[in-house]
Design a protein around this motif. Structure first.
Motif, PDB file in Angstrom:
ATOM      1  N   PRO C  27     -15.080  16.677  -3.135  1.00 32.88           N
ATOM      2  CA  PRO C  27     -14.863  15.809  -4.296  1.00 32.88           C
ATOM      3  C   PRO C  27     -13.991  16.466  -5.358  1.00 32.88           C
ATOM      4  O   PRO C  27     -13.158  15.823  -5.986  1.00 32.88           O
ATOM      5  N   TRP C  30     -10.397  16.600  -4.346  1.00 29.92           N
ATOM      6  CA  TRP C  30      -9.814  15.263  -4.454  1.00 29.92           C
ATOM      7  C   TRP C  30      -9.425  14.957  -5.902  1.00 29.92           C
ATOM      8  O   TRP C  30      -8.351  14.413  -6.157  1.00 29.92           O
ATOM      9  N   VAL C  31     -10.300  15.326  -6.834  1.00 26.98           N
ATOM     10  CA  VAL C  31      -9.989  15.106  -8.249  1.00 26.98           C
ATOM     11  C   VAL C  31      -8.730  15.886  -8.631  1.00 26.98           C
ATOM     12  O   VAL C  31      -7.831  15.368  -9.282  1.00 26.98           O
ATOM     13  N   ASN C  39      -0.504   7.031 -11.743  1.00 31.48           N
ATOM     14  CA  ASN C  39      -1.527   5.994 -11.809  1.00 31.48           C
ATOM     15  C   ASN C  39      -1.434   5.065 -10.604  1.00 31.48           C
ATOM     16  O   ASN C  39      -2.426   4.721  -9.973  1.00 31.48           O
ATOM     17  N   GLY C  40      -0.218   4.661 -10.286  1.00 28.52           N
ATOM     18  CA  GLY C  40      -0.002   3.732  -9.184  1.00 28.52           C
ATOM     19  C   GLY C  40      -0.410   4.312  -7.841  1.00 28.52           C
ATOM     20  O   GLY C  40      -1.033   3.641  -7.024  1.00 28.52           O
ATOM     21  N   ILE C  42      -2.630   6.617  -7.292  1.00 19.78           N
ATOM     22  CA  ILE C  42      -4.087   6.718  -7.228  1.00 19.78           C
ATOM     23  C   ILE C  42      -4.669   5.381  -6.775  1.00 19.78           C
ATOM     24  O   ILE C  42      -5.569   5.328  -5.938  1.00 19.78           O
ATOM     25  N   LEU C  43      -4.121   4.308  -7.322  1.00 23.06           N
ATOM     26  CA  LEU C  43      -4.654   2.981  -7.024  1.00 23.06           C
ATOM     27  C   LEU C  43      -4.338   2.532  -5.606  1.00 23.06           C
ATOM     28  O   LEU C  43      -5.142   1.874  -4.969  1.00 23.06           O
ATOM     29  N   PRO C  46      -6.158   6.206  -1.906  1.00 20.71           N
ATOM     30  CA  PRO C  46      -6.942   7.325  -2.434  1.00 20.71           C
ATOM     31  C   PRO C  46      -6.757   8.608  -1.634  1.00 20.71           C
ATOM     32  O   PRO C  46      -6.909   9.698  -2.168  1.00 20.71           O
ATOM     33  N   LEU C  47      -6.423   8.485  -0.356  1.00 20.49           N
ATOM     34  CA  LEU C  47      -6.411   9.669   0.491  1.00 20.49           C
ATOM     35  C   LEU C  47      -5.035  10.305   0.606  1.00 20.49           C
ATOM     36  O   LEU C  47      -4.905  11.426   1.081  1.00 20.49           O
ATOM     37  N   TYR C 239      -7.002   3.954 -20.106  1.00 24.77           N
ATOM     38  CA  TYR C 239      -6.978   3.550 -18.699  1.00 24.77           C
ATOM     39  C   TYR C 239      -6.111   4.454 -17.859  1.00 24.77           C
ATOM     40  O   TYR C 239      -5.792   4.129 -16.717  1.00 24.77           O
ATOM     41  N   ASN C 240      -5.716   5.594 -18.435  1.00 23.18           N
ATOM     42  CA  ASN C 240      -4.786   6.433 -17.701  1.00 23.18           C
ATOM     43  C   ASN C 240      -5.539   7.371 -16.759  1.00 23.18           C
ATOM     44  O   ASN C 240      -6.041   8.407 -17.160  1.00 23.18           O
ATOM     45  N   TYR C 241      -5.621   6.997 -15.488  1.00 25.05           N
ATOM     46  CA  TYR C 241      -6.376   7.792 -14.514  1.00 25.05           C
ATOM     47  C   TYR C 241      -5.780   9.185 -14.346  1.00 25.05           C
ATOM     48  O   TYR C 241      -6.501  10.158 -14.203  1.00 25.05           O
ATOM     49  N   LEU C 244      -6.876  11.302 -17.010  1.00 26.20           N
ATOM     50  CA  LEU C 244      -8.315  11.528 -16.896  1.00 26.20           C
ATOM     51  C   LEU C 244      -8.609  12.592 -15.837  1.00 26.20           C
ATOM     52  O   LEU C 244      -9.368  13.527 -16.063  1.00 26.20           O
ATOM     53  N   PHE C 245      -7.957  12.442 -14.672  1.00 24.29           N
ATOM     54  CA  PHE C 245      -8.178  13.424 -13.600  1.00 24.29           C
ATOM     55  C   PHE C 245      -7.665  14.799 -14.012  1.00 24.29           C
ATOM     56  O   PHE C 245      -8.279  15.820 -13.701  1.00 24.29           O
TER      57      PHE C 245
END
Lengths: 449, 303, 277
Positions: C27, C30-31, C39-40, C42-43, C46-47, C239-241, C244-245
């Motif tokens: 995990p 992955w982070v 962002n795009g 990530i959406l 995921p892998l 909302y910025n992943y 955040l990550f």
């Protein structure tokens, strides 16, 4: 024997300590403004304001430069330093600071219950009424409803009433949904038909914000719904058996099942926003402050061919704008501040209520100042931002303003139960009736005396 | 403690002990001070105000056992109790069981045991909040890793793990279930402390691997296992972040916990009610301490 | 038969090891990987590996926030409080484990029930204590609060540790004329290394990751700890992943690196006590 004595001693001490802690709240005032340290060196009055509208927060984009402009204008006289705090836990801190009687000079928000039940009755806030009398140019700008709400029985005004209203509607992506209809003029049913199988980015996690906005609009579209919501401003709603609510929940369930973007269930606001800005949903409900996200400067956060220029905005069908005008404002001044500090605080309030600053605010975060004569420059600039122009065009005499459902139900139900119950409504585990029953149960448990 | 010792030495020992009292209490002093500063007032306040209606600022108003009556007639509270019971069972049998299993595996010193032990610690280096956030992304239906992997085999697969009954309960459970490194460390510590002579003696008597584990090592680790169970159970009682940042107690209250109720009550300025929840958490914890202490005879020294 | 059983046991052991490693590391990897994606990306998958190793998010974080300072504050608050409280609790646990005296049971019970006080219920008394001492918005106020954090756990673990040390050693020390303090300091403390390490690690980690009181009791940027920084990226309407990550990575990584360094020490001390038996 001895053990018992020690135990008794400890217990006695403990009870005494509890008594002290229980009543000592206001009494043990250290007096010093721990949170808003002041130094008056070289004639400059300096205060520190804790604020969450800083850094990563959406509000920072406008608020931080605004404070800078204030500092520039009063250079050599006043200076405000912002301390950025996470929004999470911000109100908690204010509660604790109030208990120590060390609120900052200028206090940003705090929640309504706390203001109404703790701050204002206990004289923790400075009365703005005399100052407003001396400044009719500001008083005339204030929203009538807001001014009335903020004025107590004895004529005190503790919270600075708002001058602007930001009706919340929704945004839609014309690249995905090339509709020609005047969406806010439709009825809710017509809107849903027009929507076809376009997707809406909902959120159900956190407080279920996006879903709550749609639900509010649906309630307002039902017979008696708008009045039901408006009545909740005075007395929080704890009974959800109202037909308008039931029927609105049914409509919401239908939308959640047929039109929810993938990932809507369990989505936090971040997920919903990303879903909209990656072309996976054509519609998202949110306040006008989101307009900044559709500006070219934010292009790095778009994906999958999304273009902010395609986004339009509208108020909700049935000409419904979600906004609460009868509410406390954003600021109050701490009563324990020194005279100099109060002067600074008043200068700050005066500054942010000047026409230029109000217009700048409206341009940055959207909304409307009904009592302000707009400058030509402002109208021209507002027209340049598509979504703000859309919302301005939709806001008319006929617009029905209703408070968001989350603001008229007990706080814990709004913050936790509502969002928590939504997934079961979406997957059909609950009928609208079940959902309403659970809401009623939660609200009644939350307010049981 | 019931050793028969000749009289004179005993009297001497007791005089020695009395001389020690000064040191004993001096040694306890720092802990007592910390306790007095940070715990006496909170504990007293929680108990006293749980019988009042209190907004946290104005003076509390005594209202008897009203808060408790309200609690026990509340659907969410009863569900939270049921959940705590289930999570307690999972904690005792699966969580502590898994940690102990890993400890025994590592004690055999297989290849890579040091590495495993080191790596196992990493999840505990991270805060529960960060970990809950990570799991929210891992269990995300759309772009989560788990469903990403499942979709390699079944392209149409779609489950919102945190928001769909009955998965949500287990999704929340999963965020802590296998992260039992504390258990492993404590048990491993006890295992390493077992005198080698004891094991050797047992071996000479013909004990095989499993017998050794069952009759010597496991019983001698009972203190560590008891400690682990206490840690794990009290962690379940106070489980907040893992839920608040994922399911918030849903769907249908299936992951509701007592701390979530407590914090919700504070949101509504009902400190009296919140503290009634606190008192019950406290009492449940006390019962756990008592039962586990008794069951594992943790007060007795083995050596 | 015996070899089959042995192979099966061996296989089981390796499976457990592998399971533990994957669950603990994956995990986080992955982070960290996601922090380099847009962002795009990530959406959409995921892998997938990031297409271009973009450091933008990290550059932004370090330009906007003073992470080295937050790291230092976290280290200071968690480190100092752990060292001091470890000494306090070792002293307390030692006498509880080894001596009979009036009030022993009562004190032990009082110390352990501190574990059961809900954190949110402590808010008001602790806030008023810290402001009363003039330590609001100071990392030392936070440090002071952390002194109390691991009381129950530490007393528990340390008491068990001291109880495991044979009484014969104390008696031998007494015969050689060692006083109370010396018996504690030179005989018992070194032999309780493993318990001390465990309690110390647990307290340090708890304090290192503590968010609630750190956030409540400090305000200025100069007093901020790492976990508070993370809260900025999860605030409402963000909302910025990628950010955040990245923030998650920056907040998580120092702890892991710190642990990687300390890990050798920890294992050495645990191993040392193991051999003693």
């Amino acid at each position: 024997m001895k053990k018992k004595q020690i135990l008794a001693g400890l217990l006695a001490g403990a009870v005494m300590a509890a008594g002290l802690a229980g009543c000592g709240g206001t009494g043990s005032a250290s007096g010093s403004a721990a949170a808003g340290s002041t130094s008056a060196s070289a004639g400059v009055v300096e205060v520190t304001i804790p604020s969450y509208k800083t850094g990563e927060n959406v509000g920072a984009m406008f608020f931080e430069p605004q404070v800078e402009r204030f500092n520039e204008k009063y250079e050599g006289q006043y200076h405000i330093t912002l301390e950025s705090l996470p929004q999470d836990g911000f109100n908690d801190r204010l509660r604790q600071l109030a208990q120590q009687n060390s609120l900052p000079v200028l206090v940003q928000s705090g929640d309504i219950d706390w203001l109404r039940d703790v701050v204002y009755p206990n004289g923790l806030a400075y009365d703005l009424a005399p100052w407003l009398e001396e400044h009719p140019e500001i008083k005339d700008l204030l929203l009538a409803d807001g001014l009335e709400y903020c004025t107590d029985d004895e004529g005190h005004i503790y919270s600075m009433p708002l001058a602007t209203v930001r009706p919340t509607g929704f945004f839609w992506n014309s690249a995905l949904w090339p509709t020609e209809a005047d969406l806010s003029a439709l009825t809710m049913d017509e809107f849903i038909t027009e929507l076809g199988d376009q997707k809406i980015a909902f959120s159900t996690a956190e407080n279920g914000w996006v879903a709550a906005l749609f639900l509010t609009a649906m309630i307002a579209n039902e017979e008696g719904g708008a009045e039901w919501l408006q009545a909740g401003v005075e007395n929080r709603i704890t009974d959800f058996s109202e037909p308008a609510f039931l029927s609105a929940v049914e409509t919401l369930q239908q939308l959640l099942q047929n039109n929810a973007a993938p990932n809507s269930i369990g989505a936090a606001y971040a997920d919903a926003a990303n879903s909209f800005m990656s072309n996976q949903a054509a519609v998202i409900a949110n306040g006008p402050w989101m307009s900044a996200d559709f500006a070219e400067t934010n292009a790095a956060n778009w994906s999958n061919g999304f273009d902010g220029a395609d986004v339009h905005a509208a108020l909700f069908p049935g000409q419904v704008g979600v906004a609460n005008t009868a509410t406390f404002g954003e600021w109050f001044i701490s009563a324990s501040a020194s005279e100099e500090e109060i002067e600074l605080a008043l200068a700050f309030l005066e500054f942010i209520y000047t026409p230029e600053e109000l217009e700048a605010y409206l341009l940055a975060e959207g909304g409307d100042a009904p009592n302000l004569e707009y400058s030509e420059e402002f109208t021209a600039q507002q027209g340049e931002t598509q979504v703000l122009a859309d919302l301005a065009a939709d806001t008319t005499e006929e617009t029905v303003f209703v408070p968001c459902i989350l603001d008229v139900i007990p706080s814990s139900v709004a913050n936790a139960d509502f969002g928590m119950l939504l997934p079961s409504l979406a997957d059909g585990t609950y009928t609208a009736q079940d959902f309403a029953d659970r809401m009623t149960q939660a609200a009644q448990e939350a307010t049981a005396e | 403690m019931k050793k028969t010792i000749p009289r004179p030495p005993r009297a001497k020992a007791s005089r020695l002990q009395r001389a020690n009292y000064k040191w004993i209490y001096l040694f306890l002093l720092p802990t007592v001070i910390v306790f007095a500063m940070f715990y006496v007032i909170p504990i007293a306040q929680v108990f006293v105000t749980s019988f009042t209606q209190w907004d946290g600022f104005n003076a509390p108003v005594f209202n008897g056992v009203r808060n408790y009556v309200n609690l026990f007639s509340s659907h969410s509270f009863l569900t939270a109790l049921r959940n705590l019971f289930l999570w307690g069972l999972v904690a005792v049998f699966l969580h502590v069981g898994f940690g102990t299993l890993v400890a025994f595996v590592l004690f055999q010193r297989p290849r890579g045991w040091k590495f495993t032990r080191a790596v196992f610690m990493i999840p505990n280096v991270i805060s529960a909040a960060a970990w809950a956030m990570i799991y929210r992304f891992i269990f995300n239906d759309d772009f989560g890793v788990l469903n990403g992997i499942i979709r390699i085999f079944d392209p149409d697969f779609s489950v919102q793990w945190f928001y769909k009954s009955p998965w949500a309960f287990w999704a929340v459970t999963f965020t802590w279930l296998f992260y039992a490194v504390i258990v492993t460390l404590i048990v491993l510590g006890d295992l390493l402390n077992i005198p080698t002579e004891l094991t050797e003696a047992a071996r000479i008597d013909g004990a095989t691997g499993w017998q050794l584990i069952r009759c010597i090592q496991l019983p001698l680790c009972r203190g560590a296992i008891g400690t682990s169970i206490i840690c794990s159970l009290t962690a379940r009682i106070s489980m907040y972040e893992q839920i608040a940042l994922t399911t918030a107690g849903g769907p249908d209250y299936q992951t509701m916990s007592l701390p979530i109720l407590l914090v919700n009550a504070i949101t509504d300025y009902r400190y009296g009610y919140a503290n009634a929840v606190g008192v019950l958490m406290f009492l449940i914890g006390l019962a756990v301490l008592y039962v586990v202490n008794r069951a594992f005879r943790m007060d007795e020294s083995d050596y | 038969m015996n070899t089959v059983k042995k192979t099966a046991t061996r296989a089981l052991m390796y499976f457990v090891e592998l399971f533990v490693i994957v669950l603990s590391v994956f995990p986080i990897l992955w982070v960290m990987m996601s922090a380099f994606k847009t962002n795009g990306e990530i959406l959409s998958d995921p892998l997938a590996l990031p297409t271009a190793f973009s450091m933008d998010a990290f550059v932004y974080l370090f330009e906007t926030y003073n992470f080295p300072l937050y790291f230092w504050n976290s280290l200071l608050a968690a480190g100092v409080s752990t060292l001091v409280s470890l000494l306090f609790y070792a002293m307390g646990a030692y006498v509880i484990a080894k001596f009979q005296f009036p009030g022993r049971q009562l004190l032990f019970i009082l110390f352990t029930i501190t574990l059961l006080v809900p954190g949110h219920s402590k808010t008001q008394p602790i806030f008023s204590l810290v402001t009363g001492l003039g330590l609001y918005d100071s990392i030392w106020g936070v440090t002071l609060v952390y002194l109390s954090a691991g009381m129950a756990m530490s007393i528990f673990v340390l008491k068990a540790g001291f109880m495991a040390i044979p009484k014969s050693l104390d008696e031998a020390a007494a015969i050689e004329g060692a006083g109370f303090v010396r018996t504690f300091w030179s005989i018992n403390l070194p032999l309780a290394k493993s318990a001390l390490a465990t309690a110390g690690i647990l307290m340090f980690l708890g304090n290192w990751n503590e968010y609630y009181f750190a956030s409540l009791l400090t305000m200025s940027d100069s007093q901020r700890t790492l976990p508070i920084a993370l809260a900025f990226f999860t605030s409402e309407f963000s909302y910025n992943y990628t950010n955040l990550f990245a923030a998650l990575t920056v907040v998580i990584l120092p702890g892991i690196i710190l642990y990687a360094f300390a890990q050798e020490q920890v294992q050495a001390s645990v191993a040392a006590t193991g051999i003693k038996g």
